[in-house]
Write an enzyme that holds these catalytic residues in place. Structure first.
Site, PDB file in Angstrom:
ATOM      1  N   LYS A  51       0.460  -1.539   0.184  1.00 33.57           N
ATOM      2  CA  LYS A  51       0.021   0.113  -0.172  1.00 33.57           C
ATOM      3  C   LYS A  51       0.733   0.704  -0.213  1.00 33.57           C
ATOM      4  CE  LYS A  51      -3.940   1.098   0.972  1.00 33.57           C
ATOM      5  NZ  LYS A  51      -4.866   0.844   0.298  1.00 33.57           N
ATOM      6  N   ASP A  79      -5.044  -4.077  -1.678  1.00 30.70           N
ATOM      7  CA  ASP A  79      -6.605  -4.260  -1.170  1.00 30.70           C
ATOM      8  C   ASP A  79      -7.523  -4.400  -2.621  1.00 30.70           C
ATOM      9  OD1 ASP A  79      -5.663  -1.361  -2.347  1.00 30.70           O
ATOM     10  OD2 ASP A  79      -7.244  -0.497  -1.465  1.00 30.70           O
ATOM     11  N   ASP A  96      -0.971 -12.906   5.334  1.00 31.18           N
ATOM     12  CA  ASP A  96      -1.802 -13.567   6.596  1.00 31.18           C
ATOM     13  C   ASP A  96      -3.179 -13.097   5.761  1.00 31.18           C
ATOM     14  OD1 ASP A  96      -2.920 -14.386   8.669  1.00 31.18           O
ATOM     15  OD2 ASP A  96      -3.386 -13.027   9.326  1.00 31.18           O
TER      16      ASP A  96
HETATM   17  C1  IPM Z   1      -1.140 -17.576  10.341  1.00 31.54           C
HETATM   18  C2  IPM Z   1      -1.595 -17.084  11.837  1.00 31.54           C
HETATM   19  C3  IPM Z   1      -0.549 -16.690  12.772  1.00 31.54           C
HETATM   20  C4  IPM Z   1      -0.904 -15.314  11.704  1.00 31.54           C
HETATM   21  C5  IPM Z   1      -1.185 -16.496  14.258  1.00 31.54           C
HETATM   22  C6  IPM Z   1      -1.824 -17.614  14.747  1.00 31.54           C
HETATM   23  C7  IPM Z   1      -0.731 -15.997  15.004  1.00 31.54           C
HETATM   24  O1  IPM Z   1      -2.732 -16.870  11.507  1.00 31.54           O
HETATM   25  O2  IPM Z   1       0.433 -18.175   9.960  1.00 31.54           O
HETATM   26  O3  IPM Z   1      -1.474 -17.174   9.743  1.00 31.54           O
HETATM   27  O4  IPM Z   1      -1.649 -14.598  12.520  1.00 31.54           O
HETATM   28  O5  IPM Z   1       0.506 -14.951  11.723  1.00 31.54           O
HETATM   29 MN    MN Z   2      -3.565 -16.421   9.360  1.00 32.98          MN
END
Ligand code: IPM
Ligand code: MN
Length: 358
Positions: free
Chosen positions: A181, A214, A238
């Site tokens: 972003k 996004d 993530d």
């Molecule tokens: C992932 C999970 C983790 C993250 C959590 C459990 C800390 O969601 O590996 O994607 O946010 O990285």
């Molecule tokens: Mn995750």
């Protein structure tokens, strides 16, 4: 035959159930003399908190550091909602990633032909999908680093991460999409600069494209087959990888590999392998969990840590065959298919692997 040291960290919720299916595989590989794995097991997350008031102990960290690879289940659950923030189950995973220097997280999203109808998207959108998300794993908002353009250390780490992504693209369809972003974040401006420089310097042969994260998310559900490799930061990675998981039919299908830098002396790299899904406390202990992401994560360990690519290919083929035969855990169940438990799915995959191994 080389001995490989594994640390198994099943964690919480469905973690132990899906890990049991990886153990079945490891035991078989050892018994057949196909590989030689030495395994240790430890506590992480809520399980570690219950035993020691810590999400991971120094002793377990030392074991992780000494292992050739860490195989990780899942952490977290409502039981630990009120523990001190620093001791929350997730902190154990973040400590492993940070202290082992696992900056590159590879999350392949493959839609197996038999599952094209299990996705919430139309078959033609996901059929044949095979993309790879490379998520930066040790920086960004997850670790509260200063996000200024003068942060050279950070820029350097991004450069290595970017190289990993370009190298992967070269072995695939030669296209890399970088997502950030830059329109609102200085770290996004830096990210964009680093990727552009690394491309110009070393990877001119790879097609490079930049998308804002996004609209990248939108494109991922609109027409995911436009992508080959996507490289992005920790938080975007993530979120985008959970979206990508649904393209494959279920979060229970996505494996991941977290890799550190290659040590110049030993030629080895620290590594951790974990499914993208979480601990799913709502279904834990009922034999409902899908072990495919966990087994495929072990397959990534064979490929990326132990140079057993041919065996990893067979693990993937065994998974595809079991799905083609119509076996389904609850998360991917559809009409006309056979419902199986976690254990039955693990056994069926091993049986296919035995057949492929001859
Ligand atoms: C992932 C999970 C983790 C993250 C959590 C459990 C800390 O969601 O590996 O994607 O946010 O990285
Ligand atoms: Mn995750």
């Amino acid at each position: 035959m080389a001995t490989h040291k594994l640390l198994l960290l099943p964690g919480d919720g469905i973690g132990p159930e899906v890990m049991a299916e990886v153990k079945r595989l490891i035991d078989w590989l050892n018994a057949q003399g196909i590989a030689h794995f030495e395994t240790e097991q430890g506590l992480v997350g809520g399980a570690a908190y219950d035993a020691s008031q810590l999400s991971i102990t120094d002793a377990t960290m030392a074991q992780a550091s000494a292992a050739d690879a860490v195989i990780f289940g899942a952490v977290g659950g409502p039981k630990w909602d009120s523990v001190p923030y620093d001791a929350r189950p997730e902190a154990g995973l973040l400590r492993l990633r940070k202290e082992l220097g696992l900056f590159a997280n590879l999350r392949p999203a493959v839609c197996y032909p038999a599952l094209a109808d299990a996705s919430s998207l139309k078959r033609e959108v996901v059929e044949g999908l095979d993309i790879m998300i490379v998520r930066e794993l040790t920086g960004g908002v997850y670790f509260g680093e200063p996000k200024t353009i003068t942060d050279l250390g950070n820029g350097q780490k991004r450069a290595i991460d970017t190289q990993v992504a370009f190298d992967l693209a070269r072995k695939r369809r030669n296209k890399l999409t970088s997502m950030e972003k830059r329109n609102v974040m200085k770290s996004g401006v830096l990210w964009n600069e680093v990727v552009t420089q690394v491309h110009a310097r070393e990877y001119k042969d790879v097609e490079l494209e930049h998308q804002l994260a996004d609209s990248g998310g939108m494109n991922l559900v609109k027409w995911p087959k436009q992508f080959d490799v996507i490289v992005t930061d920790n938080l975007f990675g993530d979120m985008l990888s959970d979206i990508a998981a649904m393209l494959t039919g279920s979060l229970g299908m996505l494996p991941s590999a977290s890799l550190g830098e290659v040590d110049v002396k030993t030629k080895k790299r620290k590594s951790l392998f974990e499914p993208v899904h979480g601990s799913a406390p709502d279904i834990a202990g009922r034999g409902l969990a899908n072990p495919i992401a966990m087994i495929a994560s072990f397959g990534m360990a064979l490929r990326y840590s132990f140079d057993m690519g041919a065996l990893a290919d067979k693990v993937d083929s065994a998974i595809a065959a079991v799905l083609a035969n119509g076996l389904r855990t609850a998360d991917i169940k559809s009409e006309g298919t056979t419902a199986v438990s976690t254990t039955q799915m693990g056994e069926a995959i091993l049986k296919e692997l035995q057949a492929l191994q001859g």
